[in-house]
Design an enzyme around this catalytic site. Structure first.
Site, short mmCIF file in Angstrom:
data_model
loop_
_atom_site.label_atom_id
_atom_site.label_comp_id
_atom_site.label_asym_id
_atom_site.label_seq_id
_atom_site.Cartn_x
_atom_site.Cartn_y
_atom_site.Cartn_z
N MET A 163 13.22 -29.76 15.21
CA MET A 163 12.49 -30.47 15.51
C MET A 163 11.19 -30.79 15.32
O MET A 163 10.69 -30.45 14.88
CB MET A 163 13.25 -31.09 17.61
CG MET A 163 14.67 -30.83 17.24
SD MET A 163 14.53 -30.49 19.11
CE MET A 163 14.03 -28.91 19.73
N ARG A 201 4.16 -29.91 20.80
CA ARG A 201 5.33 -28.83 19.85
C ARG A 201 6.69 -28.70 20.47
O ARG A 201 6.71 -28.94 21.88
CB ARG A 201 5.08 -27.22 19.56
CG ARG A 201 4.11 -27.12 18.98
CD ARG A 201 3.81 -25.58 19.58
NE ARG A 201 2.10 -25.16 18.46
CZ ARG A 201 2.53 -24.87 17.32
NH1 ARG A 201 3.51 -24.25 16.70
NH2 ARG A 201 1.45 -24.16 16.99
N ARG A 244 9.78 -15.70 19.66
CA ARG A 244 10.69 -15.68 19.97
C ARG A 244 11.48 -14.31 19.77
O ARG A 244 10.97 -13.60 18.96
CB ARG A 244 11.25 -17.03 20.05
CG ARG A 244 11.24 -16.20 18.64
CD ARG A 244 11.72 -18.33 17.93
NE ARG A 244 11.65 -17.79 16.18
CZ ARG A 244 11.44 -19.11 15.89
NH1 ARG A 244 11.29 -20.57 15.69
NH2 ARG A 244 10.97 -19.23 14.00
N TYR A 250 45.63 -2.31 22.56
CA TYR A 250 44.96 -1.84 21.83
C TYR A 250 45.16 -4.14 20.78
O TYR A 250 45.91 -4.67 21.26
CB TYR A 250 45.93 -1.25 20.61
CG TYR A 250 47.28 -1.30 19.79
CD1 TYR A 250 47.21 -2.35 18.71
CD2 TYR A 250 48.58 -1.48 20.78
CE1 TYR A 250 48.55 -3.11 18.35
CE2 TYR A 250 49.49 -2.10 19.97
CZ TYR A 250 49.51 -2.26 18.63
OH TYR A 250 50.37 -3.04 18.75
N LYS A 297 10.45 -22.12 23.60
CA LYS A 297 9.04 -21.55 23.43
C LYS A 297 8.21 -21.93 24.13
O LYS A 297 7.11 -21.01 24.99
CB LYS A 297 9.01 -22.84 22.35
CG LYS A 297 7.70 -22.40 21.93
CD LYS A 297 6.97 -23.61 20.29
CE LYS A 297 8.17 -23.22 19.29
NZ LYS A 297 7.99 -24.60 18.69
N SER A 355 54.46 -5.98 20.99
CA SER A 355 52.77 -6.49 19.80
C SER A 355 53.03 -7.87 18.95
O SER A 355 54.09 -8.38 18.71
CB SER A 355 53.29 -5.63 17.74
OG SER A 355 52.34 -6.17 17.34
N GLY A 374 12.96 -25.40 13.37
CA GLY A 374 12.49 -26.23 12.40
C GLY A 374 13.47 -27.71 12.65
O GLY A 374 13.23 -28.71 11.05
N HIS A 403 10.40 -20.69 5.04
CA HIS A 403 11.21 -21.41 5.31
C HIS A 403 12.82 -20.86 4.88
O HIS A 403 13.66 -20.84 5.84
CB HIS A 403 11.34 -23.52 5.16
CG HIS A 403 12.56 -23.62 5.89
ND1 HIS A 403 13.38 -23.82 5.18
CD2 HIS A 403 13.12 -23.90 7.57
CE1 HIS A 403 15.19 -24.80 6.17
NE2 HIS A 403 14.13 -25.00 6.82
N CYS A 410 48.73 -8.56 16.34
CA CYS A 410 48.55 -8.16 14.81
C CYS A 410 48.11 -9.08 14.62
O CYS A 410 48.13 -9.33 12.83
CB CYS A 410 49.43 -7.38 14.63
SG CYS A 410 51.39 -7.63 14.51
N ARG A 427 53.06 -4.74 6.93
CA ARG A 427 53.85 -5.21 6.21
C ARG A 427 54.96 -5.14 5.19
O ARG A 427 54.25 -5.03 3.45
CB ARG A 427 52.79 -7.49 5.94
CG ARG A 427 52.66 -7.69 6.88
CD ARG A 427 51.99 -9.18 6.97
NE ARG A 427 51.82 -9.77 7.64
CZ ARG A 427 50.22 -9.99 7.95
NH1 ARG A 427 49.14 -9.21 7.87
NH2 ARG A 427 49.81 -10.61 9.05
#
Ligand code: PEP
Ligand code: MG
Length: 923
Positions: free
Chosen positions: A107, A96, A342, A899, A25, A811, A105, A459, A879, A565
């Site tokens: 702090m 702040r 921000r 891959y 900030k 693999s 929110g 909020h 995999c 599988r």
């Protein structure tokens, strides 16, 4: 501890890029000031001063620091022409927090600092508005009392509500100056009661206490929990800065306002200013949801000049930051100020759309468009939505604050949400009137959030959106009764534990559970992932066992199946009896008979996978788990046998009884009943059933293993029962040949699990080649295939050179490889000792989740290097579950893999992560 280096920076002098030192900030306030935006004058106290102070908080703030602060205050006095503590023209400031990482929110913040009995009167004289003065003062006493003096907020709230009730005021703005003065007097008395001291009058004393309180809030529970949850390490953010900013007032009358806005819609990504404002109100009123704000579009009617100024501010912010901004503004008597900006937190849909549109608008280039999206976020886009086919009446309508739909049981406070959601694993919807930062643990535990008050930037809305959880905010038809743990909506009510459904996309609330459907892939996501593929080196394949899985994976952009599988194909009701027959077979003929019946079924399985994926490769893994997994449980069998024996015994008893009755000339009706009962149970059949079950039990006991995960599974099984693998290989090659005959391009890949020696692979390969030759001859043409191995035991890594001689590809099965490397059972570790290991920092992450680079990763690197020494073009992939996790994907890229293969829904995440990995380190 005395500070010698400069710790306090005016907004004109701070380095807007140094978020570590000035907090996000503070850095932005400096940057905004320096690019010419209208920011109220102020200064930043650096995070380094926070750390110095926290090292010895009992010593208070160092004198040198307060000297710097005083000097900066004098400069602000000059810029504003006001005096800090000057009763004639008082300067009021906000204090702040703001660390390097945004922690919304978490702090503390104090507003209107500098007010006391004297400056208050000055303020009232200067503005001619007593109501405004007392309102500011009561807000200040409450905030300062809570944050700097540690008095419970509820103490003030209760007193305030009592005065409001007595005055018959519905809203805060209904209170008169006199009534607000009473509030101030009551609040001052409460401070004296709770601290034993009068409220501090000296503005510099106020400032010093406020700075200390903000520093302390860095170590407050809320902030610490938040950092832990979001893995914010000290390297990412250490300490909070303190921003001291001249107060500007949105509550100075009907020509003043305050609001929050996003430069683009954070829910949809639409390129249009999105936000809310309240006329005659102060900043926290918008965020806290105390009054329901107006949509920003209305500003054009109410204050047309200000709407134009806001549109200009929006353009300036986006042009400068090249990122969607989430900013706060205040209009004080026709003057627009920007108080904070921000990067906007958005959901995945909005991130993707803004990425694509900002590229099209020339605001950013493609690389930036890819890198600004955290890959994991994309999973949100695959969130379920309410099944449009289900007709259901909603009971309430709120604001669609964060998209997605969720059903769960209603809970009315954050602790209960944590208890039922986190600890008991139930799906809960957190229902509140409004939420506050201290509810954060409830958000983590909830599947969705519902509030009865507050807007889309309240909020609840902001936090839920950041977390990607569905949220309906401001459903005003619902009244929440926390005490009784229930909510009323018109004539209906729902209690804690009752299921409700919220739809954060439409803002509707329903009683009961409603079915959800899979979301669609948007055109923007396709475009973005297309750019990702162009940058990535790693290809993304999918783990898929069924044609449906394969189709979805393909829709999500998978360029093949990296792991099918086959054991998952054995478990259906039609096949399981045949699989069991194959396992319990007493002779090779019996076994072959069962396998012959499985062959066409498997062939059809593979054929449909090939068809769905054509022309991409489909990698089929031969049977892996120990075969006893397909058999019934020994204990169940034992119980069933005991029951059958009891039945047999009963049947024999009836036989004896019938004989005895004949001898005793028992009554006909009685004899008839006994005969009927006897006929119901045929002892010979019972005996046969017992014999079958006993044979099965013998087999189960024979196949029993103390540690099956390290036992008779994978290739070991394929070698001891070669006919099983032979059947599967034949099914694969025949399916491929059938496809080829039908003109469908196929690339079958066969891989062998659990391999630890080259001899195992050689034996399987020999059998594959024999079958391949037979199939080729039968079909009149050979089908090309690739033969490879899973690498999932440590020895396979160590013997990578000799395995590479037998394999076309490797693999990595990192699920098993992680288990083998750590000697942690993948079945048990995660709910036994791993959580403690993670909490106590013995292990940073769960290695079954995040690839352990140092151990498992090292083995992988060695295997890749050694394998390619023998076969330079050895194709290598992963995999295990890690194949879908961005951090592990980055590692796979660095380790030179070709891959990754992951579950279908992770494919988009993996595609983006693969691009990130390739782009990492680029300027
Ligand atoms: C692995 O071990 O990583 C793997 C993919 O195989 P499975 O999870 O089926 O054991
Ligand atoms: Mg495995």
């Amino acid at each position: 501890m005395a500070t010698t280096t400069k710790s306090v920076f005016a907004f004109e002098e701070g380095d807007g890029k140094d978020k570590q030192l000035l907090g996000g900030k503070g850095a932005n306030l400096c940057e905004m000031t320096q690019i010419g935006l209208n920011v109220p004058p102020g200064f930043v106290i650096a995070t380094s001063a926070c750390l110095d102070y926290l090292a010895a908080p009992e010593q208070g703030l160092p004198a040198a620091l307060m000297e710097e602060v005083r000097a900066q205050m004098r400069a602000v006095e000059e810029k504003t022409g006001k005096g800090f503590g000057d009763p004639d023209n008082p300067l009021l400031v906000s204090v702040r927090s703001g660390s390097a990482m945004s922690m919304p929110g978490m702090m503390d913040t104090i507003l209107n600092l500098g007010l006391n009995a004297a400056t208050l009167q000055g303020e009232i004289r200067a503005t001619g508005d007593a109501r405004f003065g007392y309102d500011a003062y009561r807000r200040f006493i409450q905030l300062f009392g809570k944050v700097a003096l540690g008095i419970d907020d509820a103490v003030f709230d209760t007193a305030f509500e009592a005065i409001k009730r007595a005055a018959h005021a519905r809203q805060d703005v209904d209170l008169s100056a006199r009534e607000l003065e009473q509030v101030c007097e009551r609040f001052l008395a409460l401070v004296r009661e709770h601290t034993g001291q009068p409220f501090p009058e000296d503005p510099y004393q106020q400032l010093e206490l406020a700075i200390q309180a903000v520093f302390n809030s860095w170590q407050g529970k809320r902030a610490v929990d938040y950092r832990r949850q979001f893995h914010i390490t000290p390297e990412m953010a250490n300490g909070t800065a303190v921003n001291v900013v001249t107060m500007v007032f949105g509550n100075r009358g009907e020509d003043s306002a305050t609001g929050v806005a996003f430069t683009r819609n954070p829910g949809t990504g639409e390129n249009r200013l999105y936000g809310e404002y309240l006329v005659n109100a102060q900043g926290e009123d918008v965020v806290a949801g105390i009054r329901t704000p107006k949509p920003i579009d209305r500003l054009a009617d109410e204050m047309p000049e200000m709407a134009t100024a806001l549109a200009e501010l929006r353009d300036k912010l986006e042009r400068h930051y090249r990122e969607v901004q989430d900013f706060e503004f205040t209009i004080e008597r026709g003057q627009l100020y920007c108080l904070q900006t921000r990067n906007g937190k958005m959901n995945a849909t909005a991130m993707v759309r803004t990425s694509v549109e900002m590229v099209e608008e020339g605001v950013i280039e493609r690389e930036r468009a890819l890198l600004r999206i955290a890959p994991d976020l994309l999973e949100q886009m695959l969130f379920p939505r309410l099944d449009p086919g289900v007709v259901a009446e909603s009971v309430a309508q709120g604001l669609p604050a964060s998209p997605g739909a969720a059903s769960g049981i209603a809970v009315f406070d954050a602790d209960r949400a944590e208890q039922l959601g986190r600890e008991q694993g139930l799906k809960v919807i957190l229902v509140r009137e409004e939420t506050k930062p201290e509810d954060i643990h409830g958000f983590f535990a909830a599947a969705g959030i519902l509030t009865s008050r507050g807007g889309k930037t309240s909020h609840a809305a902001v936090v839920a959106r950041g977390m990607g959880k569905p949220c309906v905010a401001g459903a005003e038809g619902i009244s929440v009764d926390v005490e009784r743990r229930e909510a009323r909506v018109g004539l209906t009510r729902f209690r804690e534990g009752e299921t409700i459904t919220i739809d954060g996309t439409s803002g509707k609330v329903y009683i009961g559970a409603i079915a959800t459907v899979e979301p669609e892939f948007t055109a923007e996501l396709s475009t973005l992932l297309g750019w990702a593929d162009a940058h990535a080196r790693l290809r993304v394949l999918a783990n898929a066992d069924t044609p449906d899985d394969a189709r979805r994976a393909r829709r999500y952009g998978a360029v093949g199946i990296g792991l099918a599988r086959t054991e998952r194909m054995f478990n259906d009701v039609e096949r399981l009896p045949i699989v069991i027959e194959m396992i319990v077979a007493e002779t090779p003929e019996q076994r072959q008979d069962a396998l012959d019946r499985l062959l066409p079924l498997q062939r059809a399985d593979f054929q449909s996978l090939f068809e769905v994926m054509s022309p991409n490769p489909v990698t089929i893994r031969l049977l892996d788990p120990p075969i006893h997994e397909f058999l019934p449980d020994a204990q169940v069998l034992e119980r069933e046998i005991a029951d059958l024996r009891a039945l047999e015994c009963g049947a024999r008893g009836l036989g004896v009884l019938a004989g005895a009755m004949g001898l005793l000339h028992a009554e006909d009706t009685l004899r008839h009943e006994v005969d009927r009962a006897r006929r119901l149970v045929e002892p010979a059949l019972v005996e046969e059933a017992i014999a079958k079950k006993e044979a099965m039990l013998r087999k189960v006991r024979l196949l029993y293993e103390t540690n099956p995960m390290l036992g008779h599974r994978g290739v070991r099984l394929g070698i001891t029962f070669p006919e099983i693998y032979q059947m599967q290989v034949r099914a694969i090659l025949e399916a491929a040949a059938e496809c080829a005959k039908a003109g469908i391009e196929v690339h079958p890949q066969i891989k062998v699990p659990q391999v630890c020696t080259a001899q195992e692979l050689r034996m399987v390969r020999a059998s594959v080649e024999t079958i391949h030759a037979e199939v080729a001859e039968r079909y009149g043409a050979p089908v090309a295939f690739r033969f490879g191995t899973m690498i999932e035991v440590v020895r396979a890594c160590m013997r990578a050179e000799s395995l590479a001689e037998e394999a076309d590809f490797f693999s990595f099965g990192t699920n098993d490889l992680t288990q083998a490397t750590f000697s942690f059972s993948r079945e048990d570790a995660e709910n036994k000792f791993l959580p403690l290991y993670n909490q106590s920092g013995i292990l940073q992450d769960n290695p079954f989740d995040v690839l352990d680079r140092k151990g498992v990763g090292k083995l992988m690197e060695l295997a890749v290097e050694w394998g390619r020494r023998v076969k330079p073009n050895l194709h290598v992939g992963i995999c295990g579950e890690h194949g879908g996790h961005p951090d592990s994907i980055a590692f796979c890229h660095q380790a030179g893999l070709d891959y990754v293969s992951c579950s279908g829904p992770r494919v988009p995440v993996a595609r983006l992560a693969a691009a990130h990995a390739a782009l990492a380190g680029r300027p």
